[in-house]
Design a protein around this motif. Structure first.
Motif, short mmCIF file in Angstrom:
data_model
loop_
_atom_site.label_atom_id
_atom_site.label_comp_id
_atom_site.label_asym_id
_atom_site.label_seq_id
_atom_site.Cartn_x
_atom_site.Cartn_y
_atom_site.Cartn_z
N VAL A 91 0.30 -1.13 -0.29
CA VAL A 91 0.20 -0.07 -0.44
C VAL A 91 0.68 1.27 -0.21
CG1 VAL A 91 -1.81 0.83 1.39
CG2 VAL A 91 -2.01 -1.09 1.04
N GLU A 92 2.09 1.33 0.91
CA GLU A 92 3.05 2.53 0.75
C GLU A 92 3.18 3.02 -0.32
OE1 GLU A 92 5.76 1.05 3.68
OE2 GLU A 92 4.39 1.22 5.20
N LEU A 93 3.18 1.99 -1.70
CA LEU A 93 3.75 2.13 -2.41
C LEU A 93 2.98 2.50 -4.04
CD1 LEU A 93 7.04 -0.17 -3.48
CD2 LEU A 93 6.67 1.99 -2.43
N CYS A 94 1.88 2.44 -3.74
CA CYS A 94 0.78 2.34 -4.78
C CYS A 94 -0.02 4.05 -4.36
CB CYS A 94 -0.47 1.82 -4.01
SG CYS A 94 -0.22 0.37 -4.22
N ASP A 95 -0.09 4.42 -5.41
CA ASP A 95 -1.04 5.67 -5.89
C ASP A 95 -1.77 5.79 -7.33
OD1 ASP A 95 1.37 6.15 -8.46
OD2 ASP A 95 2.20 7.34 -7.44
#
Length: 476
Positions: A196-200
């Motif tokens: 999730v931390e790398l999703c945009d």
């Protein structure tokens, strides 16, 4: 007959020499150029046959995930279909029908809501199937962005650094930024939080691997899906999942039925698997399935007028043999659900038992134990200074065993392991023979004062677990 001396070029490369006893023709042929004249079929066969004796024994190759054994009936069917072009569905309609049946069988196995509406196709292997899944993710994202009037020129794909190298190729070939989650400590694959931390807004999807090539472990697909559900609730970002089930998608349905990783999870848009791995077919065939028509944009499907018929196709290649698809259908028919369950359970039993026995040796420590896909990794225990995993791999190769040794990727390059892949045909008896040979080489290795080999001269191929050097995608 006058024997002509073999030609040597400036590099010292000699022509191929034939044994005059079985040769009725010239006894030398050029190695890297076409011969000037034809030769007898028996002579050509013997020449090729003799060269192939230098290959390793495929049954002792514990590096590869690819099937190395098939029933004679399956081999016979493959021989009968070797001349059929899989892509020519108009000329070979029954081969096309059996492909469709396989897709529907897999759709039911993977809990598609409506298997009749599930889109799918066969491929040359799981790598092509994975790339097709990635292409569908990219095209869906592009359509959505353009419909919203937003730029669609900077797509990215989130995945663990442990993914198979085909995903690095996909990102490079199709100009998608790969966002790799590195390994940390005892975490050797993707986790919900790190994904999730790398999703945009430019993320086309998350790749979750069901059966990592590095250690055989399942990634927590359901937990990743839940984290992405939460992300959408908080931010509105709707990020789909592609499950790379190259190995695990043909293991988990039979041995881990309670595990939710497939189309039961609404966020899973597509799944790929390899028919020639735990699908039990000789290489090469893979499968790509999409939840429904909406998951596979229609503009990716080509409708070709081929030999008088309309042929919809979604593939990276065109002509390919139908033999492996036929063999897949044969296996589905021959084994059924219970047969596959028994084969995969036997593989897991062998893997878990062998791993447990290796763990009892003073020199080794398990990284995984073979309880997910029948694959496990182990390392030399801390404090053992006289030899490395690369020494162990080389020593086992002397007895014919191909056991790969390699280092883990970014942030865990300090960890070097050996990995054993247990496939159909690798029995408890063969596992005992491997263990005997491992015990046979250990006394010699114990006498070493320092390792003789490292990763630079390992001399092996880790089949998907090669440490990669991520680069930016696109033309270079």
């Amino acid at each position: 007959m006058v024997l002509k001396r073999p030609h040597e070029d400036g590099r010292g490369s000699r022509d191929v020499e034939l044994n005059p006893v079985f040769s009725r023709e010239p006894v030398t042929v050029p190695r890297y150029a076409l011969p000037e004249r034809e030769m007898g079929a028996d002579v050509a066969y013997q020449l090729v046959h003799d060269e192939l004796m230098l290959d390793g024994n495929a049954r002792l190759n514990l590096a590869t995930f690819v099937s190395t054994w098939a029933e004679p009936q399956a081999e016979r069917l493959m021989a009968e279909c070797a001349d059929k072009n899989m892509i020519d569905k108009d000329e070979y309609p029954q081969t096309a029908e059996l492909e469709t049946r396989c897709v529907h069988m897999l759709a039911r196995l993977w809990h598609a809501e409506d298997p009749r509406e599930t889109m799918g196709c066969s491929t040359t292997g799981s790598s092509e199937a994975a790339m097709l899944g990635g292409l569908a993710l990219k095209r869906r994202w592009q359509h959505r962005r353009r419909a919203e009037g937003k730029p669609a020129d900077r797509p990215n794909l989130v995945m663990g650094i442990n993914v198979q190298v085909c995903w690095e190729k996909f990102a490079d070939y199709f100009e998608v930024e790969p966002r790799y989650v590195p390994m940390e400590g005892g975490r050797f694959h993707l986790s919900p939080q790190t994904a999730v931390e790398l999703c945009d807004e430019n993320t086309i999807g998350v790749v979750a691997v069901l059966g990592s090539t590095f250690d055989g472990s399942y990634e927590p697909v359901a937990d990743i899906a839940a984290a992405l559900d939460d992300l959408q609730a908080r931010t509105g970002l709707d990020v789909p999942i592609h499950v790379d089930g190259a190995s695990g998608a043909m293991v988990a349905p039979f041995l881990d039925q309670e595990l939710e990783w497939d189309f039961r999870l609404p966020r899973v848009a597509s799944i790929n698997t390899s028919g020639h791995k735990y699908g039990l077919v000789m290489p090469g065939v893979g499968w790509a399935l999409w939840r429904d028509a909406a998951a596979l944009p229609d503009d990716l499907v080509f409708h070709v007028n081929y030999l008088g018929g309309d042929m919809p196709t979604f593939a990276l290649n065109f002509s390919r043999p139908g033999a492996q698809v036929i063999a897949q259908y044969y296996n589905f028919l021959r084994l059924g659900f219970d047969g596959y369950r028994r084969v995969q359970q036997t593989c897991r039993d062998v893997a878990v038992r062998l791993a447990a026995r290796i763990a009892k040796l003073d020199e080794f420590e398990l990284v995984t134990d073979g309880s997910d896909i029948p694959v496990f990794a182990f390392k030399v225990r801390d404090g053992i200074e006289g030899f490395s995993v690369f020494d162990v791999s080389a020593a086992l190769r002397e007895r014919g065993w191909l056991v790969p040794a390699y280092t883990f990727p970014k942030n865990r390059t300090d960890l070097a392991v050996l990995r054993i892949v247990v496939r159909n045909g690798f029995s408890h008896d063969l596992a005992d023979l491997l263990l005997e040979d491992l015990n046979r080489v250990l006394p010699r290795l114990r006498k070493q004062s320092a390792p003789h080999r490292d990763s630079d001269d390992a001399g092996g191929f880790a089949h998907g677990a090669e440490t990669r050097n991520p680069q930016r995608p696109g033309r270079h």
